[in-house]
Each structure stands twice: as structure tokens, then as C-alpha cells.
Design a protein around this motif. Structure first.
Motif: not given
Length: 76
Positions: A1-5, A7-13, A58-66
Motif C-alpha cells: 500500500m502506498e502512503a498519501i505522503n 514521508k509516512n511510507q515506513s509507518i504505513v508499511n 503505528y496507526m496513531s502515528e499516521l494522519p487521519k486521511n491515511q
């Protein structure tokens, strides 16, 4: 899955990785429950709790849209 931003890609992964681990533990827990194996059920239930807690961490570290993109994905 690709991050919207990007810079958040590693957290999304990491969040997706923990979600996949949770899904596997949940499948094993359901199998153990169906087989009546209480010991395996408790083991996988504990594993489900740990993996889901890590996912939420990890979800808590991401913005709401992600977060909403991940929650709407088929992996969730």
C-alpha cells in the motif's frame, strides 16, 4: 500500500505488516476455536491482542486521511 505522503511510507508499511500478522493470528485462533483446542485458542488469542495493539500504535502515528485509507482497504 502506498502512503498519501511519502514521508509516512515506513509507518504505513509497519502498520500493514502488523495488520497482516494480526489477520494470520486471527485465522489460527478461529481454527483452534473450531477444533476445540483451548490451549491453542488462548495462545493465538494472546497473539491477536499483541499484534493488534502494535497495529494501533503505528496507526496513531499516521494522519487521519491515511488511517481512513488503511481502514477502508481489503486488508482491514
Amino acid at each position: 500500500m502506498e502512503a498519501i505522503n511519502p514521508k509516512n511510507q515506513s509507518i504505513v508499511n509497519k502498520a500493514i505488516s502488523w495488520l497482516e500478522k494480526h489477520n494470520k493470528a486471527d485465522d489460527l485462533r478461529n481454527i483452534a476455536d473450531g477444533d476445540g483446542d483451548e490451549k491453542a485458542f488462548v495462545k493465538h488469542d494472546r497473539q491477536c491482542e499483541k499484534t493488534f495493539d502494535k497495529f494501533l500504535e503505528y496507526m496513531s502515528e499516521l494522519p487521519k486521511n491515511q488511517q481512513s485509507v488503511i481502514y477502508k482497504s481489503e486488508k482491514y
